[in-house]
Design a protein around this motif. Sequence first.
Motif, mmCIF file in Angstrom:
data_model
loop_
_atom_site.group_PDB
_atom_site.id
_atom_site.type_symbol
_atom_site.label_atom_id
_atom_site.label_comp_id
_atom_site.label_asym_id
_atom_site.label_seq_id
_atom_site.Cartn_x
_atom_site.Cartn_y
_atom_site.Cartn_z
ATOM 1 N N ALA A 1 6.743 -11.468 13.458
ATOM 2 C CA ALA A 1 6.675 -12.281 14.162
ATOM 3 C C ALA A 1 5.897 -11.707 15.019
ATOM 4 C CB ALA A 1 7.525 -13.335 15.723
ATOM 5 N N HIS A 2 6.211 -9.629 15.365
ATOM 6 C CA HIS A 2 5.881 -9.074 16.121
ATOM 7 C C HIS A 2 6.230 -7.324 15.137
ATOM 8 C CE1 HIS A 2 10.061 -8.189 17.147
ATOM 9 N NE2 HIS A 2 9.339 -7.525 18.520
ATOM 10 N N ASP A 3 5.702 -6.158 16.018
ATOM 11 C CA ASP A 3 6.023 -4.899 15.162
ATOM 12 C C ASP A 3 7.378 -4.453 16.462
ATOM 13 O OD1 ASP A 3 6.782 -2.469 14.489
ATOM 14 O OD2 ASP A 3 4.146 -2.056 14.870
ATOM 15 N N PRO A 4 8.913 -4.829 15.893
ATOM 16 C CA PRO A 4 9.059 -3.645 16.972
ATOM 17 C C PRO A 4 9.594 -2.633 16.889
ATOM 18 C CG PRO A 4 10.671 -4.258 15.006
ATOM 19 C CD PRO A 4 9.030 -4.671 14.749
ATOM 20 N N THR A 5 7.944 -1.753 16.806
ATOM 21 C CA THR A 5 7.964 -0.357 16.695
ATOM 22 C C THR A 5 7.323 -0.427 18.440
ATOM 23 O OG1 THR A 5 6.211 0.611 14.790
ATOM 24 C CG2 THR A 5 8.793 0.428 14.952
ATOM 25 N N GLN A 6 6.221 -0.962 18.221
ATOM 26 C CA GLN A 6 5.736 -0.514 19.828
ATOM 27 C C GLN A 6 6.311 -1.320 20.910
ATOM 28 O OE1 GLN A 6 1.689 -2.593 19.309
ATOM 29 N NE2 GLN A 6 1.169 -3.171 17.402
ATOM 30 N N PHE A 7 6.644 -0.219 21.237
ATOM 31 C CA PHE A 7 6.674 0.515 23.036
ATOM 32 C C PHE A 7 6.169 -0.351 23.841
ATOM 33 C CE2 PHE A 7 8.038 2.677 27.015
ATOM 34 C CZ PHE A 7 9.024 1.834 27.329
ATOM 35 N N ASN A 8 6.389 -1.208 24.825
ATOM 36 C CA ASN A 8 5.469 -2.181 25.436
ATOM 37 C C ASN A 8 3.868 -2.257 24.860
ATOM 38 O OD1 ASN A 8 7.780 -1.764 27.431
ATOM 39 N ND2 ASN A 8 7.323 -0.161 28.120
ATOM 40 N N ARG A 9 4.148 -2.495 24.119
ATOM 41 C CA ARG A 9 2.727 -3.631 24.406
ATOM 42 C C ARG A 9 2.688 -4.415 22.317
ATOM 43 N NH1 ARG A 9 -1.954 0.035 24.077
ATOM 44 N NH2 ARG A 9 -2.706 -2.096 23.069
ATOM 45 N N GLN A 10 1.569 -5.207 22.543
ATOM 46 C CA GLN A 10 1.688 -5.641 20.756
ATOM 47 C C GLN A 10 -0.034 -5.960 20.472
ATOM 48 O OE1 GLN A 10 3.713 -6.967 17.862
ATOM 49 N NE2 GLN A 10 5.082 -5.486 19.382
ATOM 50 N N GLY A 11 -0.590 -5.162 19.640
ATOM 51 C CA GLY A 11 -1.862 -5.487 19.397
ATOM 52 C C GLY A 11 -3.094 -5.116 20.866
ATOM 53 N N PRO A 12 -3.876 -6.260 21.195
ATOM 54 C CA PRO A 12 -4.398 -5.592 22.648
ATOM 55 C C PRO A 12 -3.619 -5.806 23.711
ATOM 56 C CG PRO A 12 -4.979 -8.062 21.201
ATOM 57 C CD PRO A 12 -3.489 -7.158 20.857
ATOM 58 N N ASP A 13 -2.279 -6.172 23.894
ATOM 59 C CA ASP A 13 -1.873 -6.642 25.098
ATOM 60 C C ASP A 13 -0.559 -5.441 25.427
ATOM 61 O OD1 ASP A 13 -2.633 -8.917 25.360
ATOM 62 O OD2 ASP A 13 -1.541 -9.845 23.478
#
Length: 236
Positions: A125-137
């Motif tokens: 569903a998502h990448d849980p290692t990205q802080f305060n973002r996902q992809g372009p958002d």
Amino acid sequence: MIGKLLPIAGALAFSAWAFSVSNATTEAAVPLPPPALDAPSTQATQPTQETAVFAGGCFWGVQAVFQHTRGVLNAVSGYAGGDKATASYALIGSGRTGHAESVQITFDPKQISYGKLLQIYFSVAHDPTQFNRQGPDAGTQYRSAIFYLDASQKQVAERYIAQLDATHVFPRKIVTQLAPLAGFYRAEDYHQDYATLNPYSPYIVRFDQPKIASLKTLMPELYRDNPVLVAAQGGG
């Protein structure tokens, strides 16, 4: 997200967003083991519906993944983490409301466990290692967060995060926030079932359809071809 930005942003903001989309990479799905600790099995005398609330970037994709998950009865896009007064897309975009774009998942615990939902959440569903973002958002409204409803959900989520970090299945540490659910506020109707209603949207094609395909590939026993939609239940 093109369908959401156009009504409220000018040409400069849209151009910057379009550039970020063109340069963003799609989050790759990661095969994961199931949680070593899961919620207790539901007995015949217990309710046949339970609720989970997850945030993981734009709610369009998170909602779509769980709408294609067996045992999920409904998945509604909305806002969690802030006050009711600021629970609208026009306000949460500031990143200062405390809200995260979230999905409220109603599920049958006799068909799928809370731990299995977490496995899907962290895996596809998502990448849980990205802080305060996902992809372009980018922004706090796109943070990775689990809003737990009780002590059992908190414990299962804490133990699973520790399990995944200990086995180094991700190249970086999981940054998912754990917080008690103070309130969930349904998003505007045009956000509901967005991935299904807009299958040719460049954003959906690039960032969300691969998540659904990964669910089917990595966990075929949990995949359902026909999504359970909010509109079909009189809610959209």
